[in-house]
Design a protein around this motif. Structure first.
Motif, PDB file in Angstrom:
ATOM      1  N   ILE A   1      28.785  41.661  55.274  1.00 63.50           N
ATOM      2  CA  ILE A   1      27.713  41.131  54.432  1.00 63.50           C
ATOM      3  C   ILE A   1      27.683  39.607  54.512  1.00 63.50           C
ATOM      4  O   ILE A   1      26.633  38.991  54.698  1.00 63.50           O
TER       5      ILE A   1
ATOM      6  N   ARG B   1      33.270  45.719  54.965  1.00 67.08           N
ATOM      7  CA  ARG B   1      31.859  45.655  54.568  1.00 67.08           C
ATOM      8  C   ARG B   1      31.545  44.288  53.981  1.00 67.08           C
ATOM      9  O   ARG B   1      30.513  43.681  54.277  1.00 67.08           O
ATOM     10  N   GLU B   2      32.463  43.791  53.167  1.00 65.43           N
ATOM     11  CA  GLU B   2      32.220  42.497  52.539  1.00 65.43           C
ATOM     12  C   GLU B   2      32.096  41.385  53.583  1.00 65.43           C
ATOM     13  O   GLU B   2      31.210  40.536  53.509  1.00 65.43           O
TER      14      GLU B   2
ATOM     15  N   ARG C   1      20.358  49.413  52.511  1.00 66.39           N
ATOM     16  CA  ARG C   1      21.214  49.797  51.401  1.00 66.39           C
ATOM     17  C   ARG C   1      21.621  48.593  50.554  1.00 66.39           C
ATOM     18  O   ARG C   1      22.635  48.603  49.892  1.00 66.39           O
TER      19      ARG C   1
ATOM     20  N   HIS D   1      23.391  46.268  50.357  1.00 67.82           N
ATOM     21  CA  HIS D   1      24.656  45.622  50.708  1.00 67.82           C
ATOM     22  C   HIS D   1      24.974  44.442  49.802  1.00 67.82           C
ATOM     23  O   HIS D   1      25.191  43.316  50.252  1.00 67.82           O
TER      24      HIS D   1
ATOM     25  N   GLU E   1      36.047  48.662  52.495  1.00 71.73           N
ATOM     26  CA  GLU E   1      35.382  47.807  51.515  1.00 71.73           C
ATOM     27  C   GLU E   1      35.437  46.348  51.961  1.00 71.73           C
ATOM     28  O   GLU E   1      34.453  45.613  51.907  1.00 71.73           O
TER      29      GLU E   1
ATOM     30  N   LEU F   1      27.574  47.000  59.221  1.00 67.14           N
ATOM     31  CA  LEU F   1      26.521  47.270  58.255  1.00 67.14           C
ATOM     32  C   LEU F   1      25.614  48.430  58.652  1.00 67.14           C
ATOM     33  O   LEU F   1      24.686  48.757  57.943  1.00 67.14           O
TER      34      LEU F   1
ATOM     35  N   PHE G   1      18.532  44.410  53.335  1.00 63.72           N
ATOM     36  CA  PHE G   1      19.054  45.603  53.992  1.00 63.72           C
ATOM     37  C   PHE G   1      18.553  46.877  53.344  1.00 63.72           C
ATOM     38  O   PHE G   1      18.180  46.911  52.175  1.00 63.72           O
TER      39      PHE G   1
END
Lengths: 320, 222, 393
Positions: free
Chosen positions: C290, C286-287, B91, B93, C283, C392, B89
């Motif tokens: 990912i 986002r996790e 950024r 991630h 947070e 993302l 990615f």
């Protein structure tokens, strides 16, 4: 109305089940009407995600239903302490008119939910997930059985009357005219036991020629005759008492809880035999495994109940 | 290896409808290195996420390694992505509260491999990306270059056939950019298919780049 | 499908990484389950002890009723009752409650007789140990440990002044005290000669408070009861079984009442958890994005979340269980046990017997873990549903 902690626990979980199964019901209807594998719309993507939730909810309910069924029997057993005349769960269940219906409904729903889960497992194995519509339709129907069970259970506990005298299992499972099950005792023991073994032989035949129709039919017969023969004949050999026919007392520690084992094998055997075979008509390649599991568990059941009889005869030299 | 056929992708919100991609068709052969060029918002990242199976096209087909991933249901597309695609990615991630080793191990967890196989793979990629010495450091304590190496290691740990990189050198200095290009070259030599979205001119004249696709407002212009 | 231990490991570390949020939920869960477990343990322990003590009770107790209220039984009924087939003995009892105004407590006063058999073995031991005739002569009494304590607190060391029914003082000397084997029953008891009991209560000497019957064959109880009812329609027969049932009902009622309150609070907790978990921090989102981008399927994320919830909940369950056992059986459950042990009788300083069985633990489990798992089910699904792509960007 008696509100023991056990009853409260059961009712509370019933409430939770009702809540979640209603969500699953609504989602199943949506899935049935709008599911279109080839669509790329937002609705279809949403449906794909919601189908997950349905599976999650049903797994949750089923995982709890199984121990809860045993807990229900246990609760009825403890209630026998305060309901006059009842000596075990049998008396308590029968103290309410529809008590037996409730028990049968509970069993039926175990089969129905188990069937849905079996279908679900087969479904998600395939990239195409071809049985979404069938699953959803099935649950749409099974939902009503489930709600009926919960309603009956709530009514059951609220109509328990501690001052009404009920029959204990000795009267219930006998030929006495007071018992609603006395019709069972009209049949001769040897007839029932013969039918029991005959249905098992038919099952073996169905297994060897791998004919699903014969196998399914024999399992249905086997289920019925297994329960009846257990009450009429085999239980007396477990208790070593010709007048003791109660199917609930088998669960007690006096008999090493052999009842749990017997019912588990009978359920698993007939579950795979009935539901497994039905599913194999929809999905391929499962039939052998289903039949093998089923014949295994059913054979274990037959062996154990027969063993009690044979061991008794060998020990005492006479039949009961 | 990768085929996009008449792909349209639009995002719909309550307020508006955005056409991210319009009638995109492209073909990438196995082992090729393809650059996606274009300004921000031109649709490069969208194409990459379609190929990775992270999103589905509104219309059109996406076929990767013979599989029509635009039609794959979720658990299968996740499995496919895990086995075949490594994503780097813009950024990075990374999960900041996990160590380097744990971040790299993430794609392996659902595979449920034996402990030895898992450890072997992790050690291999850490060595390849020269980050073994920081194995137990938390990612939030790493420098930009180190984080990028962890991101690359994570993308490689599943031994994918395709590596997708989205603006990989955007946050790097010249030296680190060069190192990254070296790594990509190494991977190409091994036969990995590369898709790189970038507007960094360093990439435009590289000898190992096989195709350069330019995008503007969701449409291919070359 | 092989069990994926890495997911479990990840879940465990994820819980630790979340820190404060995890602790908050863990403490509340532990506290709620602790309360619930303590109440159930206390109730079951007392029920168990009462069931044991009931074994000592006579099979039949006869009371005389007038206008639905209990009145004294004339002693002349004893002989005719002995004539009933199957009755082994009839023991008239003289007993009652004496309200000690200063301390605000009731004492149970029981009359004993040198020549009569007491209805209970433990009482009989006391009678044998002391010379009842001497007690009668000097106006002496034997008190339970709880009584002694209360009297001492009110400066009665060696004697106590009863106020009789006609307002006169009657001094009784404290000759001794006893610790009965069943402390629940005897803690507030005073044993004194029947004569003194008659005086204190102002009862006629040809009456008794009630009659206690022993039968030769317990199977014949129902027949004997119907014969008694025929002979004396104004007498009520209370069997041992009736007492046992009514105790079970009282305890079930009390614990049921508490439980209903608990269910309400569990439901509230359910809502709070649901609310808290529904809102994922950026947070967390986002996790999940990912993980999905790295190839975790919805199934894997759901499993991981389920492990998190289960570890949390089951851990709280085990801890609460241990704490509760210590609280109830080691520290004798201060505060909570007043729920079950009455208010106007002397609070007995007894130890709760250790009584735990598997169905009780199953019940506790069913009341806590499925509720929590249910409350996190939909938020977990919502989390797993997140599009990696959106998160993302």
């Amino acid at each position: 109305m008696t509100l023991t902690p056990e009853i409260i626990a059961i009712l509370m979980l019933d409430g939770l089940f009702l809540f979640f199964s209603s969500i699953a019901f609504v989602l199943s209807l949506k899935l049935y009407w709008y599911w279109d594998r080839d669509a790329t719309s937002l609705l279809q993507y949403r449906l794909e995600k919601e189908s997950y939730l349905v599976g999650l909810i049903i797994k949750y309910i089923f995982m709890l239903k199984v121990p809860l069924f045993l807990f229900f029997i246990y609760t009825c057993d403890t209630l026998s302490g305060i309901i006059t005349g009842a000596m075990c769960a049998a008396g308590v269940v029968n103290s309410v008119d529809f008590g037996l219906f409730l028990l049968l409904f509970k069993l039926l729903n175990l089969y129905l939910f188990g069937f849905w889960l079996l279908l679900h497992v087969r479904d998600v194995e395939s990239e195409l997930q071809p049985y979404i519509r069938q699953k959803s339709l099935f649950f749409g129907i099974a939902f009503f059985f489930f709600v009926a069970e919960i309603v009956l259970e709530i009514l059951f506990f609220t109509s328990l009357n501690i001052s009404k005298i009920v029959s204990c299992c000795g009267t219930l499972f006998s030929a006495s005219t007071q018992s609603s099950l006395s019709f069972l005792f009209l049949m001769e023991n040897w007839m029932i036991v013969s039918f029991f073994y005959a249905s098992f032989v038919l099952m073996l035949v169905g297994f060897m020629v791998k004919n699903s129709a014969v196998y399914l039919f024999s399992n249905l017969l086997f289920l019925f005759f297994a329960i009846v023969s257990l009450i009429l004949f085999f239980s007396t050999y477990v208790y070593e008492l010709p007048t003791h026919h109660c199917p609930f007392c088998l669960l007690q520690s006096d008999y090493y809880g052999v009842g749990y084992f017997l019912y588990a094998t009978l359920f698993l055997g007939t579950f795979y035999g009935i539901c497994g075979v039905v599913i194999s008509t929809l999905t391929q390649g499962f039939i052998l495994r289903a039949m093998r599991l089923s014949i295994f568990f059913n054979s274990v059941y037959v062996l154990i109940v027969s063993a009690y009889v044979v061991v008794y005869f060998l020990k005492n030299g006479v039949w009961l | 290896m990768i085929v996009l056929k008449n792909v349209y992708k639009c995002y719909e919100t309550e307020a508006q409808r955005i056409d991210a991609l319009r009638d995109i068709s492209l073909h990438v052969k196995a082992g090729e290195c393809v650059l996606l060029k274009g300004a921000s918002g031109s649709g490069k990242s969208t194409i990459l996420s379609l190929i990775a199976g992270l999103s589905k096209p509104t219309t059109g087909d996406v076929v990767v390694d013979g599989k029509r991933i635009s039609k794959l249901m979720e658990p299968f597309s996740a499995h496919f992505r895990r086995e075949n695609i490594g994503f780097i990615f813009q950024r990075y991630h990374l999960i900041p509260t996990l160590s380097v080793r744990d971040n790299i191990a993430l794609p392996l967890i659902p595979e449920n491999l034996t402990a030895q196989v898992m450890e072997k793979r992790i050690q291999e990629v850490m060595q390849l990306c020269a980050i073994s010495h920081k194995a137990s450091a938390l990612c939030r304590h790493l420098s930009g270059g180190e984080q990028q190496r962890v991101a690359i290691a994570r993308a490689l740990v599943n031994e994918p056939k395709i590596i997708i990189a989205d603006e990989p050198t955007a946050n790097l200095d010249a030296v680190l950019s060069e190192q990254f290009i070296e790594t990509m070259h190494d991977l190409k030599k091994r036969g990995v298919t590369l898709l790189i979205a970038t507007h960094d001119s360093q990439f435009f004249n590289l000898p190992f780049v096989d195709q350069q696709i330019e995008l503007k407002n969701g449409v291919m212009i070359s | 499908m092989k069990f994926n231990i890495y997911l479990l490991e990840f879940a465990l570390f994820s819980l630790m990484r979340k820190g404060a949020k995890t602790l908050f939920v863990f403490f509340i869960l532990t506290f709620l389950i602790f309360l619930l477990a303590s109440v159930l343990f206390i109730s079951d322990a007392i029920k168990h002890e009462l069931n044991v003590s009931i074994e000592h009770l006579p099979e039949l107790t006869l009371q005389r009723l007038q206008a639905g209220k209990q009145i004294n039984v004339p002693l002349k009924r004893v002989e005719p009752l002995l004539e009933i087939e199957g009755v082994a003995s009839v023991i008239p009892r003289v007993w009652g409650y004496y309200y000690f105004k200063v301390a605000g407590v009731n004492f149970s006063v029981v009359g004993i007789d040198a020549f009569e058999q007491s209805y209970k073995a433990s009482l009989q031991n006391v009678v044998d140990a002391y010379d009842v005739k001497a007690l009668e002569k000097e106006g002496g009494m034997i008190v339970g440990a709880g009584v002694k304590k209360i009297l001492e607190e009110n400066y009665y060391q060696d004697f106590f002044n009863f106020v009789t029914a006609d307002g006169k003082w009657k001094r009784m000397h404290i000759v001794g005290s006893f610790n009965a084997d069943v402390s629940l029953q005897a803690n507030d008891m005073i044993l004194l000669p029947k004569k003194s009991a008659y005086e204190i209560f102002g009862m006629a000497k040809d009456e008794a408070t009630d009659l206690v019957l022993k039968v030769k064959n317990p199977e014949e109880i129902s027949t004997i009861v119907s014969k008694i009812n025929q002979k004396y329609p104004d007498m009520r027969v209370v069997t041992k079984e009736d007492i046992r049932v009514s105790y079970q009902n009282i305890f079930d009622y009390k614990s049921g009442f508490f439980l209903s309150l608990f269910v309400v609070s569990a439901f509230t907790f359910f809502m709070i958890i649901y609310d808290k978990l529904s809102g994922l921090s950026s947070e967390e989102k986002r996790e999940i994005g990912i993980l999905k981008a790295l190839g975790w399927s919805m199934d894997d994320i759901l499993k991981e979340r389920f492990y998190e919830s289960f570890i949390l909940c089951f851990g709280a369950f085990l801890l609460a269980l241990a704490l509760s056992m210590a609280y109830v059986f080691f520290f004798d459950a201060p505060v909570l046990r007043s729920l079950f042990v009455g208010y106007s009788t002397l609070k007995p300083s007894f130890e709760l017997p250790f009584y735990v069985n598997i169905p009780m633990i199953v019940l506790l489990f069913l009341l806590s873990v499925p509720v929590y798992i249910g409350s996190v089910m939909i938020p977990s699904w919502r989390a797993a549903m997140l599009d990696a792509d959106e998160v993302l960007r």
